[in-house]
Scaffold this motif. Structure first.
Motif, PDB file in Angstrom:
ATOM      1  N   PHE A   1      41.644  14.034  40.446  1.00  0.00           N
ATOM      2  CA  PHE A   1      41.556  12.556  39.602  1.00  0.00           C
ATOM      3  C   PHE A   1      43.262  12.029  39.995  1.00  0.00           C
ATOM      4  CE2 PHE A   1      39.364  14.505  35.376  1.00  0.00           C
ATOM      5  CZ  PHE A   1      38.106  14.639  36.366  1.00  0.00           C
ATOM      6  N   THR A   2      44.312  12.217  40.236  1.00  0.00           N
ATOM      7  CA  THR A   2      45.231  11.404  40.894  1.00  0.00           C
ATOM      8  C   THR A   2      45.157  10.934  41.883  1.00  0.00           C
ATOM      9  OG1 THR A   2      46.828  12.977  39.269  1.00  0.00           O
ATOM     10  CG2 THR A   2      47.577  11.677  41.528  1.00  0.00           C
ATOM     11  N   LEU A   3      44.111  10.674  42.806  1.00  0.00           N
ATOM     12  CA  LEU A   3      44.122   9.964  44.090  1.00  0.00           C
ATOM     13  C   LEU A   3      43.458   8.452  43.444  1.00  0.00           C
ATOM     14  CD1 LEU A   3      41.913  12.699  45.972  1.00  0.00           C
ATOM     15  CD2 LEU A   3      44.206  11.974  46.067  1.00  0.00           C
ATOM     16  N   PRO A   4      43.112   7.778  42.753  1.00  0.00           N
ATOM     17  CA  PRO A   4      42.352   6.645  42.634  1.00  0.00           C
ATOM     18  C   PRO A   4      43.725   6.049  42.053  1.00  0.00           C
ATOM     19  CG  PRO A   4      40.916   8.143  40.946  1.00  0.00           C
ATOM     20  CD  PRO A   4      41.993   9.381  41.853  1.00  0.00           C
ATOM     21  N   PHE A   5      44.553   5.926  40.944  1.00  0.00           N
ATOM     22  CA  PHE A   5      46.035   6.025  40.952  1.00  0.00           C
ATOM     23  C   PHE A   5      46.536   5.655  42.044  1.00  0.00           C
ATOM     24  CE2 PHE A   5      44.789   8.411  37.018  1.00  0.00           C
ATOM     25  CZ  PHE A   5      44.386   7.185  35.911  1.00  0.00           C
TER      26      PHE A   5
ATOM     27  N   TYR B   1      45.834   5.380  45.275  1.00  0.00           N
ATOM     28  CA  TYR B   1      45.068   4.368  45.970  1.00  0.00           C
ATOM     29  C   TYR B   1      45.400   3.162  45.376  1.00  0.00           C
ATOM     30  CZ  TYR B   1      42.072   2.073  49.261  1.00  0.00           C
ATOM     31  OH  TYR B   1      41.305   1.739  50.591  1.00  0.00           O
ATOM     32  N   LEU B   2      45.247   2.859  44.330  1.00  0.00           N
ATOM     33  CA  LEU B   2      45.266   1.865  43.254  1.00  0.00           C
ATOM     34  C   LEU B   2      46.935   1.224  43.741  1.00  0.00           C
ATOM     35  CD1 LEU B   2      44.208  -0.325  41.575  1.00  0.00           C
ATOM     36  CD2 LEU B   2      45.354   0.900  39.621  1.00  0.00           C
TER      37      LEU B   2
ATOM     38  N   TRP C   1      47.095   0.064  46.470  1.00  0.00           N
ATOM     39  CA  TRP C   1      46.673  -1.576  47.172  1.00  0.00           C
ATOM     40  C   TRP C   1      47.736  -2.348  46.149  1.00  0.00           C
ATOM     41  CZ3 TRP C   1      44.266  -4.424  43.245  1.00  0.00           C
ATOM     42  CH2 TRP C   1      42.811  -5.279  43.695  1.00  0.00           C
TER      43      TRP C   1
ATOM     44  N   ASP D   1      39.925   5.554  54.960  1.00  0.00           N
ATOM     45  CA  ASP D   1      41.016   5.698  53.571  1.00  0.00           C
ATOM     46  C   ASP D   1      40.314   7.151  52.771  1.00  0.00           C
ATOM     47  OD1 ASP D   1      42.493   4.172  54.745  1.00  0.00           O
ATOM     48  OD2 ASP D   1      41.842   2.200  52.878  1.00  0.00           O
ATOM     49  N   LEU D   2      39.487   7.263  53.290  1.00  0.00           N
ATOM     50  CA  LEU D   2      38.823   8.321  51.811  1.00  0.00           C
ATOM     51  C   LEU D   2      38.835  10.564  52.653  1.00  0.00           C
ATOM     52  CD1 LEU D   2      36.771   9.143  49.785  1.00  0.00           C
ATOM     53  CD2 LEU D   2      35.542   8.733  51.074  1.00  0.00           C
TER      54      LEU D   2
ATOM     55  N   LEU E   1      42.840  10.206  52.001  1.00  0.00           N
ATOM     56  CA  LEU E   1      42.987  11.199  51.008  1.00  0.00           C
ATOM     57  C   LEU E   1      42.147  12.263  50.811  1.00  0.00           C
ATOM     58  CD1 LEU E   1      42.124   7.683  48.401  1.00  0.00           C
ATOM     59  CD2 LEU E   1      43.756   9.182  48.600  1.00  0.00           C
TER      60      LEU E   1
END
Length: 159
Positions: free
Chosen positions: A28-32, A34-35, A38, A98-99, A102
Protein backbone atom coordinates in the motif's frame (compact mmCIF):
# COMPACT_ATOMS: atom_id res chain seq x y z
CA UNK A 1 -5.12 11.36 19.55
CA UNK A 2 -4.42 7.73 20.52
CA UNK A 3 -6.78 6.37 17.86
CA UNK A 4 -5.29 8.71 15.26
CA UNK A 5 -1.77 7.44 16.03
CA UNK A 6 -2.95 3.85 15.75
CA UNK A 7 -4.66 4.66 12.44
CA UNK A 8 -1.40 6.11 11.10
CA UNK A 9 0.77 3.35 12.59
CA UNK A 10 -1.36 0.70 10.88
CA UNK A 11 -1.18 2.69 7.63
CA UNK A 12 -4.89 3.46 7.62
CA UNK A 13 -5.78 -0.10 8.56
CA UNK A 14 -3.47 -2.01 6.19
CA UNK A 15 -1.88 -3.57 9.24
CA UNK A 16 -5.21 -5.17 10.15
CA UNK A 17 -5.38 -7.17 6.94
CA UNK A 18 -4.99 -10.92 7.47
CA UNK A 19 -1.86 -12.87 6.61
CA UNK A 20 1.33 -10.86 6.37
CA UNK A 21 0.26 -7.34 7.38
CA UNK A 22 3.80 -6.10 6.71
CA UNK A 23 3.43 -7.19 3.10
CA UNK A 24 0.15 -5.30 2.82
CA UNK A 25 1.71 -2.22 4.41
CA UNK A 26 4.61 -2.34 1.96
CA UNK A 27 2.29 -2.86 -1.00
CA UNK A 28 0.00 0.00 0.00
CA UNK A 29 3.05 2.27 0.26
CA UNK A 30 3.95 1.88 -3.43
CA UNK A 31 1.34 4.33 -4.79
CA UNK A 32 2.51 6.97 -2.30
CA UNK A 33 6.12 6.43 -3.37
CA UNK A 34 5.19 6.86 -7.01
CA UNK A 35 3.00 9.90 -6.29
CA UNK A 36 5.68 11.69 -4.29
CA UNK A 37 8.24 10.96 -7.02
CA UNK A 38 5.82 12.21 -9.68
CA UNK A 39 5.19 15.45 -7.78
CA UNK A 40 8.92 16.09 -7.33
CA UNK A 41 11.49 13.65 -8.77
CA UNK A 42 14.27 15.35 -6.82
CA UNK A 43 12.67 16.00 -3.42
CA UNK A 44 9.56 13.80 -3.33
CA UNK A 45 11.08 10.57 -2.05
CA UNK A 46 13.40 12.15 0.51
CA UNK A 47 10.38 14.06 1.83
CA UNK A 48 8.21 10.95 1.92
CA UNK A 49 10.98 8.99 3.67
CA UNK A 50 11.29 11.70 6.29
CA UNK A 51 7.51 11.71 6.80
CA UNK A 52 7.35 7.92 7.19
CA UNK A 53 10.28 7.87 9.62
CA UNK A 54 8.76 10.62 11.75
CA UNK A 55 5.33 8.98 11.68
CA UNK A 56 6.84 5.62 12.54
CA UNK A 57 8.70 7.00 15.55
CA UNK A 58 5.68 9.10 16.63
CA UNK A 59 3.15 6.27 16.45
CA UNK A 60 5.21 3.31 17.68
CA UNK A 61 4.49 3.62 21.39
CA UNK A 62 0.72 3.80 20.90
CA UNK A 63 0.74 0.72 18.67
CA UNK A 64 3.06 -1.21 20.99
CA UNK A 65 0.79 -0.24 23.88
CA UNK A 66 -2.25 -1.57 22.06
CA UNK A 67 -0.82 -4.61 20.22
CA UNK A 68 2.34 -5.63 22.11
CA UNK A 69 6.09 -5.62 21.36
CA UNK A 70 6.96 -5.08 17.64
CA UNK A 71 3.38 -5.80 16.61
CA UNK A 72 2.63 -7.12 13.11
CA UNK A 73 -0.27 -4.63 12.82
CA UNK A 74 2.19 -1.73 13.08
CA UNK A 75 3.32 -1.24 9.47
CA UNK A 76 4.49 2.38 9.31
CA UNK A 77 8.03 1.05 9.74
CA UNK A 78 7.51 -1.04 6.60
CA UNK A 79 6.40 2.12 4.76
CA UNK A 80 9.69 3.78 5.70
CA UNK A 81 11.77 0.75 4.74
CA UNK A 82 9.92 0.31 1.46
CA UNK A 83 10.61 3.94 0.60
CA UNK A 84 14.36 3.51 1.11
CA UNK A 85 14.37 0.95 -1.72
CA UNK A 86 13.59 3.61 -4.32
CA UNK A 87 15.79 6.46 -3.10
CA UNK A 88 18.22 6.02 -6.02
CA UNK A 89 15.63 4.98 -8.60
CA UNK A 90 14.65 7.09 -11.58
CA UNK A 91 11.12 6.37 -12.73
CA UNK A 92 10.31 7.08 -16.38
CA UNK A 93 6.57 7.67 -16.08
CA UNK A 94 5.96 4.80 -18.47
CA UNK A 95 3.52 2.34 -16.97
CA UNK A 96 5.06 -1.08 -17.61
CA UNK A 97 8.74 -0.29 -16.86
CA UNK A 98 7.80 1.66 -13.73
CA UNK A 99 5.44 -1.08 -12.57
CA UNK A 100 8.21 -3.67 -13.02
CA UNK A 101 10.61 -1.51 -10.99
CA UNK A 102 8.03 -1.00 -8.23
CA UNK A 103 7.15 -4.68 -8.00
CA UNK A 104 10.78 -5.78 -8.11
CA UNK A 105 11.67 -3.33 -5.34
CA UNK A 106 8.66 -4.50 -3.36
CA UNK A 107 9.66 -8.17 -3.65
CA UNK A 108 13.28 -7.45 -2.78
CA UNK A 109 12.29 -5.44 0.28
CA UNK A 110 9.90 -8.10 1.51
CA UNK A 111 12.56 -10.80 1.04
CA UNK A 112 15.14 -8.84 3.05
CA UNK A 113 12.58 -7.84 5.68
CA UNK A 114 11.34 -11.40 6.18
CA UNK A 115 14.63 -13.31 5.95
CA UNK A 116 16.67 -10.61 7.74
CA UNK A 117 20.15 -11.58 6.45
CA UNK A 118 23.43 -9.67 6.69
CA UNK A 119 22.93 -8.37 10.22
CA UNK A 120 19.41 -7.05 9.77
CA UNK A 121 18.25 -9.39 12.53
CA UNK A 122 20.78 -7.81 14.94
CA UNK A 123 19.12 -4.41 14.53
CA UNK A 124 15.97 -5.80 16.12
CA UNK A 125 17.95 -6.03 19.35
CA UNK A 126 18.00 -2.23 19.61
CA UNK A 127 15.53 -1.32 22.32
CA UNK A 128 12.26 0.47 21.66
CA UNK A 129 10.97 2.29 18.64
CA UNK A 130 14.41 2.70 17.06
CA UNK A 131 14.94 -1.05 16.88
CA UNK A 132 11.49 -1.56 15.39
CA UNK A 133 12.34 0.94 12.64
CA UNK A 134 16.05 0.17 12.12
CA UNK A 135 15.68 -3.35 10.72
CA UNK A 136 13.19 -2.12 8.10
CA UNK A 137 15.44 0.74 7.04
CA UNK A 138 18.37 -1.66 6.64
CA UNK A 139 16.23 -4.16 4.71
CA UNK A 140 15.28 -1.25 2.45
CA UNK A 141 18.93 -0.30 2.01
CA UNK A 142 19.93 -3.83 0.98
CA UNK A 143 16.95 -4.02 -1.37
CA UNK A 144 18.01 -0.67 -2.88
CA UNK A 145 21.47 -2.08 -3.63
CA UNK A 146 20.01 -5.19 -5.26
CA UNK A 147 17.40 -3.22 -7.21
CA UNK A 148 19.89 -0.70 -8.57
CA UNK A 149 22.34 -3.51 -9.37
CA UNK A 150 19.59 -5.34 -11.26
CA UNK A 151 18.67 -2.21 -13.21
CA UNK A 152 22.33 -1.63 -14.09
CA UNK A 153 22.80 -5.23 -15.20
CA UNK A 154 19.68 -5.00 -17.37
CA UNK A 155 20.97 -1.82 -18.99
CA UNK A 156 24.35 -3.38 -19.70
CA UNK A 157 22.95 -6.54 -21.28
CA UNK A 158 23.23 -6.55 -25.05
CA UNK A 159 19.79 -6.93 -26.60
Amino acid sequence: MRQFKILLGTLFGAGYLPRAPGTWGSLFTLPFIYLFYWVSPQYGLPLFLLITIILSLWTTSECVGKFGKDPPSFVMDEAAGQTVVFMATAFHFTLLPDLIILLTGFLLFRAFDIIKPLGIDKLEEIKGKYGILADDLMAGFYALIFLEGSILMYQLLPL
